[in-house]
Design an enzyme around this catalytic site. Structure first.
Site, PDB file in Angstrom:
ATOM      1  N   ARG A   1      20.310 -16.931  38.001  1.00 20.79           N
ATOM      2  CA  ARG A   1      19.498 -16.941  39.232  1.00 20.79           C
ATOM      3  C   ARG A   1      20.196 -16.012  40.215  1.00 20.79           C
ATOM      4  NH1 ARG A   1      16.912 -21.805  42.718  1.00 20.79           N
ATOM      5  NH2 ARG A   1      15.410 -21.522  41.058  1.00 20.79           N
TER       6      ARG A   1
ATOM      7  N   HIS B   1       9.719 -15.635  39.033  1.00 19.35           N
ATOM      8  CA  HIS B   1      10.220 -16.969  38.690  1.00 19.35           C
ATOM      9  C   HIS B   1       9.434 -17.477  37.468  1.00 19.35           C
ATOM     10  CE1 HIS B   1      12.322 -20.599  39.048  1.00 19.35           C
ATOM     11  NE2 HIS B   1      11.837 -21.100  40.161  1.00 19.35           N
TER      12      HIS B   1
ATOM     13  N   GLN C   1       9.356 -21.281  36.255  1.00 21.56           N
ATOM     14  CA  GLN C   1       8.508 -22.151  37.070  1.00 21.56           C
ATOM     15  C   GLN C   1       7.039 -21.955  36.696  1.00 21.56           C
ATOM     16  OE1 GLN C   1       9.492 -24.389  39.849  1.00 21.56           O
ATOM     17  NE2 GLN C   1       7.412 -25.066  39.393  1.00 21.56           N
TER      18      GLN C   1
ATOM     19  N   ASP D   1       3.805 -21.794  48.669  1.00 22.79           N
ATOM     20  CA  ASP D   1       5.274 -21.758  48.575  1.00 22.79           C
ATOM     21  C   ASP D   1       5.800 -21.500  49.990  1.00 22.79           C
ATOM     22  OD1 ASP D   1       7.884 -21.605  47.640  1.00 22.79           O
ATOM     23  OD2 ASP D   1       7.659 -19.620  46.713  1.00 22.79           O
TER      24      ASP D   1
ATOM     25  N   CYS E   1       6.069 -25.156  44.110  1.00 23.57           N
ATOM     26  CA  CYS E   1       7.237 -25.126  43.214  1.00 23.57           C
ATOM     27  C   CYS E   1       8.396 -25.958  43.748  1.00 23.57           C
ATOM     28  CB  CYS E   1       7.672 -23.692  42.985  1.00 23.57           C
ATOM     29  SG  CYS E   1       8.075 -22.812  44.505  1.00 23.57           S
TER      30      CYS E   1
ATOM     31  N   ARG F   1       9.581 -28.582  34.463  1.00 23.15           N
ATOM     32  CA  ARG F   1      10.630 -27.563  34.364  1.00 23.15           C
ATOM     33  C   ARG F   1      11.562 -27.906  33.195  1.00 23.15           C
ATOM     34  NH1 ARG F   1      12.088 -24.577  38.717  1.00 23.15           N
ATOM     35  NH2 ARG F   1      13.328 -23.472  37.165  1.00 23.15           N
TER      36      ARG F   1
HETATM   37  N1  NVA Z   1      10.006 -18.470  46.701  1.00 25.10           N
HETATM   38  C1  NVA Z   1      11.067 -19.458  46.720  1.00 25.10           C
HETATM   39  C2  NVA Z   1      11.066 -20.237  45.438  1.00 25.10           C
HETATM   40  C3  NVA Z   1      12.133 -21.290  45.343  1.00 25.10           C
HETATM   41  C4  NVA Z   1      12.122 -22.008  44.036  1.00 25.10           C
HETATM   42  C5  NVA Z   1      12.401 -18.774  46.919  1.00 25.10           C
HETATM   43  O1  NVA Z   1      12.641 -17.734  46.288  1.00 25.10           O
HETATM   44  O2  NVA Z   1      13.205 -19.252  47.715  1.00 25.10           O
HETATM   45  N1   CP Z   2      11.470 -24.649  42.004  1.00 24.14           N
HETATM   46  C1   CP Z   2      12.781 -24.364  41.876  1.00 24.14           C
HETATM   47  O1   CP Z   2      13.159 -23.407  41.212  1.00 24.14           O
HETATM   48  O2   CP Z   2      13.607 -25.235  42.494  1.00 24.14           O
HETATM   49  P1   CP Z   2      15.176 -25.059  42.746  1.00 24.14           P
HETATM   50  O3   CP Z   2      15.356 -23.925  43.712  1.00 24.14           O
HETATM   51  O4   CP Z   2      15.611 -26.375  43.294  1.00 24.14           O
HETATM   52  O5   CP Z   2      15.839 -24.753  41.433  1.00 24.14           O
END
Ligand code: NVA
Ligand code: CP
Length: 318
Positions: A116, A143, A146, A238, A278, A306
């Site tokens: 990540r 992502h 997800q 989101d 998400c 997930r």
């Molecule tokens: N769009 C959000 C998704 C988190 C799972 C982010 O990147 O922070």
């Molecule tokens: N939806 C998601 O990826 O959650 P986290 O950021 O908690 O991993």
């Protein structure tokens, strides 16, 4: 899907990376969803499925996580393997070791790497340097884990995917990019409403529309949230400021003020619409409490899936 097709996919998917849904055919994505549902049933029935016995996944985190970290770690355990949490602060990469050297070194110990990070090119570089499969656990661009879990969740609730309409209201971010590609691959129609300046990436829209032309899916990007959610089977939103964009929170609150998913907006969706997010969510910003905590919301089914979807990815490629 016939048994012989399933057996062929089980062989051809081994050793591949999981970086973007773009890299997978509709049939391969559907295979992963079916495998996720199968592994979910096995887990709930207490049937052992140690298909990754003795294997280790390394998990590099350069951003925070609740769901991704816990579901990958627990998922590896349930598959008979183990997972290592590797924070950027503890790795030499945080002190300037190259992504290539890190990838080569980790490949000598691990059977798979989940990462990540911020820039998507870091994941591509890691995958180039690694000799084991690499999984994208979220970048600024996408992502895919997800989105896979989300399409599994929609299938479980609606009994089908093809022909359904999914509406996305809010920021044109990593989440919507993966949802768009998933919709195009799986034959769902998708409408996206964003304020000016926050549209999805132009290349992603182009690729998605090309893919959609081959599957009968219709992709539509507009300004008006009411237009996007009209007759939608699924409404998705989101956060307005994703990880890495926190400094823009205030200006984004202004830009997105009329993009909240609330009961008023939902009057235009189908009566049996599903609400999805998400997570993590900001109640009172991108979604009202009434909608996210109401009886159309399936956010925790998404979060649960997930686990199952990522177990399917790992079982298929590692
Ligand atoms: N769009 C959000 C998704 C988190 C799972 C982010 O990147 O922070
Ligand atoms: N939806 C998601 O990826 O959650 P986290 O950021 O908690 O991993």
């Amino acid at each position: 899907m016939t048994n012989s097709v399933q057996e062929e996919l089980a062989t051809t998917m081994k050793g591949r990376d999981f970086l973007m849904l773009q890299d997978y055919t509709p049939q391969e994505i559907r295979y992963l969803i079916d495998l996720a549902i199968d592994l979910k049933q096995k887990q709930k029935a207490g049937v052992e499925h140690h298909v990754l016995k003795g294997k280790t996944l390394g998990m590099i985190f350069e951003k925070s996580s609740t769901r991704t970290r816990v579901s990958f770690e627990v998922g590896m355990y349930q598959l008979g393997g183990q997972a290592l949490f590797l924070s950027r602060n503890d790795l030499q990469i945080g002190r300037g070791e190259t992504v290539w050297d890190t990838a080569q070194t980790l490949s000598r110990y691990l059977d798979g790497i989940m990462i990540r990070t911020f820039a998507h090119r870091n994941v591509i570089e890691l995958a180039r340097g690694a000799t084991v499969p690499v999984i994208n656990g979220l970048t600024d661009l996408s992502h895919p884990c997800q989105a896979l879990a989300d399409y599994q969740t929609i299938l479980e609730h609606k009994g089908r995917l093809e022909g359904l309409k999914i509406a996305y209201v809010g920021d044109g971010n990593n989440m919507v990019h993966s949802l768009l590609m998933g919709a195009a691959k799986l034959g769902l129609h998708m409408s996206v409403a964003t304020p000016e300046g926050y549209e999805p990436d132009a290349d992603v829209i182009r690729q998605t529309q090309e893919t959609a032309a081959g599957t009968g899916s219709r992709i539509h990007v507009c300004r008006d949230p009411r237009e996007a959610v009209a007759d939608a089977d699924v409404v998705y939103t989101d956060v307005w400021a994703s990880m890495g964009f926190e400094a823009e929170q205030k200006e984004r609150e202004l830009a997105f003020a009329s993009y909240q998913v609330n009961d008023e907006l939902m009057k235009g969706a189908k009566k049996d619409y599903l609400f999805m997010h998400c997570l993590p969510a900001h109640r009172g910003e991108e979604v009202s409490e009434g909608v996210i905590d109401g009886n159309h919301s399936i956010i925790f089914d998404q979060a649960e899936n997930r686990l199952h979807a990522q177990k399917a990815i790992m079982a298929a490629i590692m």
